[in-house]
Design a protein around this motif. Structure first.
Motif, PDB file in Angstrom:
ATOM      1  N   ILE A  24       0.837  -1.194   0.000  1.00  0.00           N
ATOM      2  CA  ILE A  24       0.000   0.000   0.000  1.00  0.00           C
ATOM      3  C   ILE A  24       0.874   1.247   0.000  1.00  0.00           C
ATOM      4  N   ASP A  25       0.618   2.149  -0.944  1.00  0.00           N
ATOM      5  CA  ASP A  25       1.286   3.451  -1.033  1.00  0.00           C
ATOM      6  C   ASP A  25       2.805   3.321  -0.886  1.00  0.00           C
ATOM      7  N   PRO A  26       3.470   2.704  -1.875  1.00  0.00           N
ATOM      8  CA  PRO A  26       4.883   2.328  -1.740  1.00  0.00           C
ATOM      9  C   PRO A  26       5.873   3.488  -1.894  1.00  0.00           C
ATOM     10  N   ILE A  48      -2.983   2.059  -4.358  1.00  0.00           N
ATOM     11  CA  ILE A  48      -2.645   3.464  -4.149  1.00  0.00           C
ATOM     12  C   ILE A  48      -3.882   4.212  -3.671  1.00  0.00           C
ATOM     13  N   THR A  49      -3.744   4.972  -2.577  1.00  0.00           N
ATOM     14  CA  THR A  49      -4.887   5.717  -2.050  1.00  0.00           C
ATOM     15  C   THR A  49      -5.119   7.028  -2.789  1.00  0.00           C
ATOM     16  N   HIS A  55       2.822   8.868  -1.697  1.00  0.00           N
ATOM     17  CA  HIS A  55       1.933   7.708  -1.707  1.00  0.00           C
ATOM     18  C   HIS A  55       2.074   6.917  -3.005  1.00  0.00           C
ATOM     19  N   VAL A  56       2.112   7.605  -4.152  1.00  0.00           N
ATOM     20  CA  VAL A  56       2.424   6.923  -5.409  1.00  0.00           C
ATOM     21  C   VAL A  56       3.847   6.376  -5.359  1.00  0.00           C
ATOM     22  N   VAL A  70      -1.756  -3.362 -10.116  1.00  0.00           N
ATOM     23  CA  VAL A  70      -1.865  -2.072  -9.438  1.00  0.00           C
ATOM     24  C   VAL A  70      -3.324  -1.632  -9.454  1.00  0.00           C
ATOM     25  N   ILE A  71      -3.849  -1.320  -8.269  1.00  0.00           N
ATOM     26  CA  ILE A  71      -5.230  -0.876  -8.112  1.00  0.00           C
ATOM     27  C   ILE A  71      -5.219   0.576  -7.657  1.00  0.00           C
ATOM     28  N   ALA A  72      -5.980   1.415  -8.334  1.00  0.00           N
ATOM     29  CA  ALA A  72      -6.061   2.830  -7.994  1.00  0.00           C
ATOM     30  C   ALA A  72      -7.335   3.398  -8.595  1.00  0.00           C
TER      31      ALA A  72
END
Length: 227
Positions: A24-26, A48-49, A55-56, A70-72
């Motif tokens: 999460i948010d790497p 990614i929030t 965060h990205v 990747v989910i965003a």
């Protein structure tokens, strides 16, 4: 089924559920708290929030190297595709999807989301995971909002909340968020990375224990807990 959570610094966590490693948010490169590098991460999924650089972070490099899904939100998903990321799944606020690792719903968050190059990052989101045996809410960067009561109806095993103030809710508002969410366990994030968000998380944890029904766990970078 138990779930493991590793704190990697700032707002970066890895959730391990069965064969899945959900990053999460790497934000590792340039993160003064980070002890691991982007090259050491091998997630199966990245979530990614919102679009801010902290965060990205290293998403593009990690996703290209590992092939992780990747989910965003839609705008960030389109931006990632333009950067050459191949395995992308777009969702948006209020929308859920049954992924191989479990169900993920994107929730409302009150913040910004401009991407590092100035592109439109859409609306910021929180993350509501329903994994086998565990329900986890990651608030992302957000202000306090009363609809957290509705998120709490999911019967949360864990909530991860920002407490740094200045850019997000601070300790006082996070306590009200905990009352709304009613999680069994709460972990703080997004504090002490830079001077404007300095907080004493141990004082906060004492307040959580005395003023809410939740248990608080302050994680040091590199700590792994089982939920």
């Amino acid at each position: 089924m138990s779930v493991q959570i590793e704190f990697l610094g700032h707002s970066t966590f890895e959730i391990r559920s069965g064969e899945h490693r959900i990053l999460i948010d790497p934000f590792l490169t340039g993160n003064p708290q980070a002890k691991k590098t982007a090259e050491e991460m091998n997630p199966t999924v990245i979530v990614i929030t919102h679009g801010h650089g902290d965060h990205v972070g290293d998403t593009v490099e990690i996703a290209k190297r590992t092939g992780a899904l990747v989910i965003a939100n839609y705008e960030i998903a389109e931006w990632l595709t333009a950067q050459g990321v191949k395995n992308v799944h777009a969702q948006h606020q209020g929308g859920g999807f049954q992924h191989p690792f479990g169900y993920l719903k994107l929730t409302v968050a009150h913040h910004g989301s401009m991407l590092p190059d100035g592109s439109n990052g859409g609306s910021p989101c929180g993350l509501l995971f329903k994994l086998p045996g565990k329900t986890i809410y990651v608030a992302g960067d957000t202000a306090l909002f009363s609809d957290m009561k509705l998120i709490g109806e999911a019967e949360l095993d864990l909530a991860i909340l920002p407490i740094g103030d200045n850019f997000t809710m601070g300790p006082d508002d996070s306590l009200q968020a905990i009352r709304f969410l009613d999680p069994k366990l709460v972990i703080p994030c997004h504090y002490n990375t830079w001077p404007p968000i300095e907080q004493n998380p141990h004082d906060w944890a004492i307040r959580v224990g005395g003023e809410t029904d939740a248990k608080a766990k302050v994680m040091e970078v590199g700590d792994v807990i089982t939920v």
